[in-house]
Motif scaffolding. Sequence first.
Motif, PDB file in Angstrom:
ATOM      1  N   SER A  83       0.714  -1.126   0.194  1.00  0.00           N
ATOM      2  CA  SER A  83       0.384  -0.208  -0.031  1.00  0.00           C
ATOM      3  C   SER A  83       0.545   1.523   0.107  1.00  0.00           C
ATOM      4  N   GLU A 132      -3.481   0.676  -8.592  1.00  0.00           N
ATOM      5  CA  GLU A 132      -4.527   0.587  -8.162  1.00  0.00           C
ATOM      6  C   GLU A 132      -5.671   1.055  -6.750  1.00  0.00           C
ATOM      7  N   SER A 133      -6.357   1.461  -6.769  1.00  0.00           N
ATOM      8  CA  SER A 133      -7.396   1.720  -5.774  1.00  0.00           C
ATOM      9  C   SER A 133      -8.628   0.992  -5.621  1.00  0.00           C
ATOM     10  N   SER A 147     -11.094   0.380  -2.591  1.00  0.00           N
ATOM     11  CA  SER A 147     -12.747   0.142  -1.410  1.00  0.00           C
ATOM     12  C   SER A 147     -13.166  -0.410  -1.086  1.00  0.00           C
ATOM     13  N   SER A 198     -10.216   2.473   1.934  1.00  0.00           N
ATOM     14  CA  SER A 198      -9.814   3.156   1.176  1.00  0.00           C
ATOM     15  C   SER A 198      -8.460   2.559   0.788  1.00  0.00           C
ATOM     16  N   LEU A 247      -4.503   2.514  -1.429  1.00  0.00           N
ATOM     17  CA  LEU A 247      -4.061   2.443  -2.977  1.00  0.00           C
ATOM     18  C   LEU A 247      -2.740   1.884  -3.556  1.00  0.00           C
TER      19      LEU A 247
END
Length: 290
Positions: free
Chosen positions: A130, A261-262, A264, A278, A280
């Motif tokens: 992350s 990529e994101s 959630s 959330s 990233l």
Amino acid sequence: MQKRVVFFLLLFVTEVLSDELVRIQTVSKDRSSFVVALGKGDGIQVGQSSLFSTRKISLMASAVEVNRYYSLWNISEKEGVVPFKRNQFVNFSKQINSIFIEVPRLHKLQADVFHKEKYYWMGKWNYSFSLSESVSGASSSDQVLRTGSHFEIGYVRDWTTKLDWGVGFRYDREVSSRQNPGLEIPNAKIFVTGDIYYHFSHLGESKINPYLGLGLGIGYSNTSISSTVSKGFAMILPALKVGLQTEVAESKFLLFEGVIESVSATETFGDGTEQKTSTLNAKAAAGLKF
């Protein structure tokens, strides 16, 4: 004078209309003849000689059998062999005297004109960490590091020589490490994914070509904290991919990717408490397309 103009216009129109793309229906075992979907309704007659061309080769063939929808052709060269494959698109022309200009003309056409769609299976392994993470109800000063492995398997089909689309499944196994308090929180996710890829030209004379990808996903998330479990809905939107593809055997490719990529997730605990996360992620991936 007017009659000459009309004559040349008719000749020009006839020549233009005589060219069309046809699909090779089948090729004989000895590769001396082939069948195309042109028949009597298309003006094909037994004994007719015509020109069949690709971007690399042109050959003359004669129609030996013709019905309403199909025709069987023998190549004119006695010791020649049919270079075409079943379902391949070729250019058909009645103007056999154009054989010396047909190949140069076809080289000017887009490769997509003769493109045959293909499909592949693809598998990838990703190492993920992350870059940032936010959790509802947690202090923004908490230091969090999420690492894990993502496994993907999918079906890929090419639209054109440049564009591919794919669908598949992805399984994520991650651990979120928190310093305050000291915790390691395992998380698992399962996604249904969709991707679009754009392929650039090969690098020089090599079999390597770079590509860009855009993906999304929707799925299920499950997190364990001590004896407490939360579960719920997860989404990837978007995943941006930059990669290299190299052919190692016929229709088999090695893939190397970098991904941002994101992700959630909205999970619910047993007591009804809802928590939103959330993340990233940055990822390095390797895979095989076959």
